[in-house]
Design a protein around this motif. Structure first.
Motif, PDB file in Angstrom:
ATOM      1  N   ILE A  45       1.717 -13.160 -31.060  1.00 44.41           N
ATOM      2  CA  ILE A  45       2.947 -12.387 -30.839  1.00 44.41           C
ATOM      3  C   ILE A  45       3.133 -12.149 -29.346  1.00 44.41           C
ATOM      4  O   ILE A  45       2.182 -12.240 -28.568  1.00 44.41           O
ATOM      5  N   GLN A  46       4.370 -11.836 -28.949  1.00 45.33           N
ATOM      6  CA  GLN A  46       4.702 -11.794 -27.520  1.00 45.33           C
ATOM      7  C   GLN A  46       5.513 -10.566 -27.102  1.00 45.33           C
ATOM      8  O   GLN A  46       6.512 -10.682 -26.390  1.00 45.33           O
ATOM      9  N   PRO A  47       5.084  -9.368 -27.496  1.00 39.99           N
ATOM     10  CA  PRO A  47       5.816  -8.164 -27.067  1.00 39.99           C
ATOM     11  C   PRO A  47       5.508  -7.795 -25.622  1.00 39.99           C
ATOM     12  O   PRO A  47       4.480  -8.203 -25.074  1.00 39.99           O
ATOM     13  N   GLY A  48       6.387  -7.013 -25.007  1.00 43.10           N
ATOM     14  CA  GLY A  48       6.162  -6.576 -23.629  1.00 43.10           C
ATOM     15  C   GLY A  48       6.428  -5.092 -23.444  1.00 43.10           C
ATOM     16  O   GLY A  48       5.678  -4.382 -22.785  1.00 43.10           O
ATOM     17  N   SER A  49       7.512  -4.599 -24.064  1.00 45.68           N
ATOM     18  CA  SER A  49       7.937  -3.205 -23.830  1.00 45.68           C
ATOM     19  C   SER A  49       6.931  -2.167 -24.300  1.00 45.68           C
ATOM     20  O   SER A  49       6.938  -1.037 -23.822  1.00 45.68           O
ATOM     21  N   LEU A  65      16.632  -8.372 -34.253  1.00 46.24           N
ATOM     22  CA  LEU A  65      16.036  -7.434 -35.220  1.00 46.24           C
ATOM     23  C   LEU A  65      15.259  -6.300 -34.559  1.00 46.24           C
ATOM     24  O   LEU A  65      14.863  -5.344 -35.236  1.00 46.24           O
ATOM     25  N   GLN A  66      15.024  -6.393 -33.260  1.00 46.13           N
ATOM     26  CA  GLN A  66      14.115  -5.442 -32.600  1.00 46.13           C
ATOM     27  C   GLN A  66      14.536  -3.984 -32.799  1.00 46.13           C
ATOM     28  O   GLN A  66      13.700  -3.113 -32.917  1.00 46.13           O
ATOM     29  N   MET A  67      15.826  -3.724 -32.764  1.00 45.66           N
ATOM     30  CA  MET A  67      16.287  -2.332 -32.785  1.00 45.66           C
ATOM     31  C   MET A  67      16.904  -1.921 -34.127  1.00 45.66           C
ATOM     32  O   MET A  67      17.589  -0.898 -34.202  1.00 45.66           O
ATOM     33  N   ILE A 112       6.179 -19.760 -20.457  1.00 44.22           N
ATOM     34  CA  ILE A 112       7.578 -19.424 -20.155  1.00 44.22           C
ATOM     35  C   ILE A 112       8.350 -19.592 -21.466  1.00 44.22           C
ATOM     36  O   ILE A 112       8.585 -20.717 -21.909  1.00 44.22           O
ATOM     37  N   ALA A 113       8.680 -18.477 -22.088  1.00 44.81           N
ATOM     38  CA  ALA A 113       9.303 -18.495 -23.415  1.00 44.81           C
ATOM     39  C   ALA A 113      10.807 -18.682 -23.276  1.00 44.81           C
ATOM     40  O   ALA A 113      11.598 -17.891 -23.791  1.00 44.81           O
ATOM     41  N   ASN A 114      11.170 -19.724 -22.576  1.00 47.42           N
ATOM     42  CA  ASN A 114      12.569 -19.926 -22.240  1.00 47.42           C
ATOM     43  C   ASN A 114      12.754 -21.397 -21.886  1.00 47.42           C
ATOM     44  O   ASN A 114      11.787 -22.104 -21.604  1.00 47.42           O
ATOM     45  N   LYS A 137       7.994  -9.944 -18.349  1.00 44.16           N
ATOM     46  CA  LYS A 137       9.332  -9.502 -17.905  1.00 44.16           C
ATOM     47  C   LYS A 137       9.468  -7.981 -18.010  1.00 44.16           C
ATOM     48  O   LYS A 137      10.313  -7.379 -17.354  1.00 44.16           O
ATOM     49  N   SER A 138       8.661  -7.375 -18.860  1.00 40.28           N
ATOM     50  CA  SER A 138       8.700  -5.916 -19.007  1.00 40.28           C
ATOM     51  C   SER A 138       7.918  -5.218 -17.904  1.00 40.28           C
ATOM     52  O   SER A 138       8.112  -4.022 -17.672  1.00 40.28           O
ATOM     53  N   LEU A 139       7.012  -5.926 -17.256  1.00 42.31           N
ATOM     54  CA  LEU A 139       6.133  -5.317 -16.250  1.00 42.31           C
ATOM     55  C   LEU A 139       6.583  -5.669 -14.842  1.00 42.31           C
ATOM     56  O   LEU A 139       6.704  -4.788 -13.977  1.00 42.31           O
TER      57      LEU A 139
HETATM   58  C1  LIG Z   1      11.537 -14.554 -25.902  1.00 42.54           C
HETATM   59  C2  LIG Z   1      11.142 -13.134 -25.972  1.00 42.54           C
HETATM   60  N1  LIG Z   1       9.959 -12.813 -26.486  1.00 42.54           N
HETATM   61  C3  LIG Z   1       9.553 -11.547 -26.616  1.00 42.54           C
HETATM   62  C4  LIG Z   1      10.335 -10.511 -26.187  1.00 42.54           C
HETATM   63  C5  LIG Z   1       9.804  -9.147 -26.478  1.00 42.54           C
HETATM   64  O1  LIG Z   1       9.987  -8.161 -25.648  1.00 42.54           O
HETATM   65  P1  LIG Z   1       9.962  -6.609 -26.078  1.00 42.54           P
HETATM   66  O2  LIG Z   1       8.561  -6.285 -26.417  1.00 42.54           O
HETATM   67  O3  LIG Z   1      10.433  -6.001 -24.839  1.00 42.54           O
HETATM   68  O4  LIG Z   1      10.848  -6.423 -27.230  1.00 42.54           O
HETATM   69  C6  LIG Z   1      11.593 -10.777 -25.615  1.00 42.54           C
HETATM   70  C7  LIG Z   1      12.490  -9.696 -25.161  1.00 42.54           C
HETATM   71  O5  LIG Z   1      13.602  -9.861 -24.761  1.00 42.54           O
HETATM   72  C8  LIG Z   1      12.001 -12.125 -25.508  1.00 42.54           C
HETATM   73  O6  LIG Z   1      13.214 -12.451 -25.008  1.00 42.54           O
END
Ligand SMILES: Cc1ncc(COP(=O)(O)O)c(C=O)c1O
Length: 361
Positions: free
Chosen positions: A237-241, A180-182, A88-90, A48-50
């Motif tokens: 882990i599942q970061p994107g940004s 917690l991200q920010m 799909i993390a949703n 989703k970040s890309l």
């Molecule tokens: C389910 C889920 N996983 C991981 C992320 C991590 O994304 P980011 O690296 O952009 O914080 C997000 C961001 O909204 C998310 O909703």
């Protein structure tokens, strides 16, 4: 230091234009991959970040472990590009969507999140009808209060339902710590993160205690990646940004370089400010104001649809100068553009379409 772009290749581009600095992408991916290898967790990158499969393929070639999506449209774009390890993390709900999900499972290895027994039954039915098998993770609410069942017995019940549904394969648990991200203070972010994921791991133990194997425990984002990766029992882990970054995340995670910028042209020079030809249609403002690359003394005061107004008394700035704007939210900015230009050291290396931009389905 004033950096007014004068590189020939980049000057040949029209503005506004999305630029991706590949040297910075390389450094960001290396840093994250090294950290994951050290902590023995998989790195599944959030697409989703890309939104751009050229960039996704570029990143995957460095050894990441599949992709995360928020939406089916993103997952379909990845599968179209031959990137078929997709989570799909949703929650995916409704018969039209479930038909798409089952279709996708014919051509990709798909896993999805659940938090509801009726939805589990519907996904099982769709998988059965399409003769496919869909991987399922039970989402647990670890404090964000978005999707997910509460930790404990509620998750065990859903895991058992998935395990006994033909067409479904129970893989494990997801817990996302979006709240917690920010958190600015790293010590506070770390402590709250460990506490949240301990709840997820306790749920893992309960499920395993009920005789159900748990292969995957996944979560975390750019703000908390190393804390989540260090919790025993987390597998992924599942970061994107962290790949593109933005000025909001950079305040929390300065170790990742800001590789995304929007090339813009000065279209007006007033006594105490200048105006750029990119506004909120090209630069997302949901996480706040952008900054001007390499010009910390300049301050963006207004972002209207087609204009960015920047307070500056620097008389060297002239109409026609080209500057780069660093957005405050990379994911939402990529969603605004149809293509990006991958650059390295001032040269253009690739032009990539952003296939999943503008998609929210
Ligand atoms: C389910 C889920 N996983 C991981 C992320 C991590 O994304 P980011 O690296 O952009 O914080 C997000 C961001 O909204 C998310 O909703």
């Amino acid at each position: 230091v004033t950096e007014v772009l004068n590189r020939a290749a980049i000057d040949s581009l029209d503005s506004p234009q999305t630029l991706v600095d590949l040297n910075r992408v390389d450094a960001n991916v290396k840093r994250m991959l090294d950290g994951c290898r050290e902590r023995r967790v998989a790195l599944r990158v959030h697409f989703k970040s890309l939104k751009c499969t050229g960039l996704a393929r570029y990143v995957a070639a460095k050894g990441t472990n599949g992709f995360v999506c928020a939406k089916l449209s993103e997952a379909e774009a990845l599968a179209d590009a031959g990137l078929t390890d997709i989570f799909i993390a949703n929650e995916i709900v409704g018969s039209l969507k479930l038909r798409r999900l089952a279709e996708l499972a014919r051509r990709a290895e798909v896993r999805v999140c659940v938090d509801d027994p009726t939805n589990i039954a519907a996904i099982g039915q769709a998988a059965h009808e399409a003769r496919v098998r869909i991987g399922v993770l039970v989402e647990v609410n670890i404090g964000q209060d978005r999707c997910g069942v509460e930790p404990g017995e509620a998750a065990v019940l859903l895991a058992r339902q998935v395990q006994t549904s033909p067409g479904l394969r129970f893989l494990g648990l997801q817990g996302y710590d979006g709240h917690l991200q920010m958190v600015i203070d790293p010590a506070e972010r770390w402590a709250k993160c460990v506490e949240a994921y301990e709840r997820l791991i306790a749920t893992r133990r309960l499920i395993e205690g009920a005789g159900i194997p748990v292969k995957v425990v996944t979560g975390g984002g750019t703000g908390t990646w190393e804390y989540v990766a260090s919790v025993a029992g987390v597998t992924e882990i599942q970061p994107g940004s962290f790949i593109l970054m933005d000025c909001a995340y950079h305040a929390v995670r300065p170790e990742f370089g800001m590789s995304l910028s929007i090339l813009a042209t000065v279209i007006s020079r007033r006594p105490h400010w200048y105006v750029l030809d990119a506004g909120s249609k090209a630069i997302s403002r949901d996480f706040g104001m952008p900054v001007i690359k390499d010009r910390p003394q300049d301050q963006v005061t207004k972002l209207s649809e087609e204009h960015t107004t920047v307070a500056s008394d620097d008389l060297q700035i002239r109409v026609g100068d080209r500057l780069e704007v660093i957005p405050a939210h990379c994911c939402a900015t990529m969603n605004l553009h149809r293509g990006c230009v991958a650059i390295r050291g001032g040269s253009i290396e690739a032009l990539w379409p952003i296939e999943a931009s503008g998609r929210y389905d």
